[in-house]
Design an enzyme around this catalytic site. Structure first.
Site, short mmCIF file in Angstrom:
data_model
loop_
_atom_site.label_atom_id
_atom_site.label_comp_id
_atom_site.label_asym_id
_atom_site.label_seq_id
_atom_site.Cartn_x
_atom_site.Cartn_y
_atom_site.Cartn_z
N GLU A 1 0.84 -1.21 0.00
CA GLU A 1 0.00 0.00 0.00
C GLU A 1 0.88 1.26 0.00
O GLU A 1 1.72 1.46 0.89
CB GLU A 1 -0.93 0.00 1.22
CG GLU A 1 -2.00 1.06 1.12
CD GLU A 1 -3.03 0.96 2.24
OE1 GLU A 1 -3.36 -0.16 2.68
OE2 GLU A 1 -3.50 2.03 2.68
N LYS B 1 -7.74 -1.49 11.06
CA LYS B 1 -7.09 -1.87 9.79
C LYS B 1 -5.87 -0.99 9.55
O LYS B 1 -4.81 -1.46 9.14
CB LYS B 1 -8.10 -1.74 8.64
CG LYS B 1 -7.60 -2.25 7.30
CD LYS B 1 -6.81 -1.23 6.50
CE LYS B 1 -6.36 -1.78 5.16
NZ LYS B 1 -5.42 -0.90 4.48
N ASP C 1 4.31 -14.72 11.44
CA ASP C 1 3.05 -15.21 10.89
C ASP C 1 1.97 -14.13 11.06
O ASP C 1 1.38 -13.99 12.13
CB ASP C 1 2.68 -16.50 11.64
CG ASP C 1 1.41 -17.13 11.15
OD1 ASP C 1 0.62 -16.46 10.46
OD2 ASP C 1 1.18 -18.31 11.48
N HIS D 1 -2.72 10.31 0.53
CA HIS D 1 -2.89 9.00 -0.08
C HIS D 1 -2.72 9.10 -1.60
O HIS D 1 -2.00 8.32 -2.20
CB HIS D 1 -4.29 8.50 0.26
CG HIS D 1 -4.46 7.04 0.07
ND1 HIS D 1 -4.05 6.12 1.01
CD2 HIS D 1 -4.98 6.34 -0.95
CE1 HIS D 1 -4.31 4.93 0.57
NE2 HIS D 1 -4.88 5.02 -0.62
#
Ligand code: MEV
Length: 442
Positions: free
Chosen positions: A85, A280, A296, A393
């Site tokens: 991202e 998130k 992991d 962004h």
């Protein structure tokens, strides 16, 4: 039309690719070339990657970036992040710099216990089962000595085993609920090996236990597995500074910013729709470091989100307050991480990432990862409550759009300069590329 195949895993890598391209691709040469383009020319390195999993046909790249200037408990770190991202590493770096000038991050490991369970069925008298459990418990531990010896020498091992009655949920369902200290190992193999040995000893010994009736002796083991829910493997990271010191953006005072920021966190604390997106953003930072250090991330994700719901409602992982003119922002999360075992000694980039982090212990890595999550959340909320998220962004996304249109280096340079003072939208970028190309063709 797809077709099934048997014995696929036995085929050579090249035959596997032939089958894939023949079955699924019309332009077979393109597909083959794309897959092969990502093979490493160093055959030993390629073989290492091939052997991580079954049926490897190529490598899947993610960028590995670094975010410098993280001051954590007065030590400076450059944090490695593997993520696709566009804005994540930039946001982390910005937050790191912001807090570098305000005392940095303070962290603390609260606990390091991990859990594993043997799930079994028993249809008989509970007191007899309890009596059996008490009798057999020392042997459960004794029989795992071959597995636990080295871990014990280093100060870890099995902490306790409890018998849990779960018959209120499912008829006849009980557990051996064990806790472990696995030190610098994530511990999945260690825990699962211990549990499988517990299960074997438990079942075998039940057959010999005189207190059981013939039916009671027949304990059925359903499964033995660690839990990725680790609420007692907990780390805390925080930042704080005087509210006045938050105001370098002139459009808003430090106090206004702090109030808005706390409101944004409060909303994520009470509103699950917002909490999921809020968390998130935290996981953007956490997963990127977890992945870069060969850990992991699925285990971490599952455990973290379960923790976010521990009070019966999904909620924010971070919290914020203003007290006596001081802004305080913190995170408390469960993280089961390893800095030995697994990929950590195998993947050359993972080794490099760990070296970059001063070869941390698992406890130190927990603190670094928690900081990456907190920093990411700070950066996101700072943008959201001031300029909005799209400004930063889209600036970062600009390069993706330019690459989509196969812009050359000159075009990239001209257009990144142009968009320093212009709003980036998909259409605006496309228009600017077209204008530039028309101009050049004149
Ligand atoms: C995007 O990947 C993450 C954010 O949506 C997080 C947030 O909303 O807090 C920006």
């Amino acid at each position: 039309m797809s077709k099934s195949i048997s014995g696929f895993s036995k085929l050579s890598k090249s035959k596997k690719i032939d089958w894939i391209v023949d079955t699924y691709f019309s332009k077979t040469n393109d597909a083959k070339a794309i897959l092969k383009q990502y093979w490493n020319s160093n055959e030993t390195l390629q073989q290492l990657h091939d052997e991580f999993i079954e049926n490897t046909i190529t490598n899947y790249y993610l960028p590995l970036g670094v975010a410098p200037n993280f001051l954590i408990n007065n030590t400076l770190y450059t944090i490695p992040m593997a993520i696709e991202e566009s804005s994540v590493v930039a946001a982390a770096s910005k937050a790191a710099k912001f807090w570098l000038d305000r005392g940095g991050f303070k962290t603390k490991v609260i606990s390091t216990n991990k859990i594993g369970q043997v799930h079994f069925m028993y249809h008989g008298n509970f007191n007899t089962l309890l009596q059996f459990f008490k009798t057999v418990k020392p042997k459960l531990i004794e029989d795992t000595k071959a597995i636990t010896k080295n871990m014990e020498l280093r100060g870890g091992g099995i902490l306790d085993i409890e018998l849990k009655d779960k018959t209120k949920d499912i008829k006849g369902y009980y557990q051996l609920h064990a806790s472990f200290e696995t030190l610098d190992a994530m511990g999945a193999n260690f825990i699962n090996s211990c549990l499988e040995q517990f299960a074997k000893t438990f079942k075998d010994e039940a057959l010999q236990f005189e207190g059981f009736s013939k039916e009671e002796k027949n304990i059925q083991i359903v499964m033995s597995i660690l839990s990725n829910y680790v609420p007692d493997c907990l780390v805390r990271a925080e930042v704080s500074c005087d509210v006045d010191r938050l105001n370098e953006n002139n459009s808003i005072t430090g106090e206004e910013f702090a109030n808005k920021f706390v409101q944004a966190v409060n909303i994520a604390e009470v509103e699950p729709y917002r909490a999921v997106t809020h968390n998130k953003g935290i996981m953007n930072g956490i997963d990127a470091v977890v992945l870069a250090t060969g850990n992991d991330f699925r285990a971490v994700e599952a455990g973290v989100h379960a923790y976010a719901s521990r009070h019966g409602k999904y909620s924010s992982l971070t919290h914020a307050k203003i007290e006596n003119g001081v802004f305080n922002f913190w995170i408390e999360i469960p993280l089961a991480l390893g800095t030995v075992g697994g990929l950590t000694g195998l993947h050359p980039l993972v080794k490099l990432a760990l070296e970059l982090l001063h070869k941390p212990s698992a406890k130190e890595l927990m603190q670094i990862v928690a900081v990456a999550g907190l920093a990411q959340n700070f950066a996101a909320l700072r943008s959201l409550t001031t300029t909005g998220i799209q400004q930063g962004h889209m600036k970062m996304h600009l390069m993706n759009i330019l690459n989509q249109f196969e812009a050359n280096d000159d075009e990239k340079h001209t257009l990144t300069e142009h968009f320093k003072n212009n709003t980036v939208t998909h259409n605006a970028v496309v228009e600017a590329i077209n204008n530039l190309r028309v101009k050049h063709s004149d």
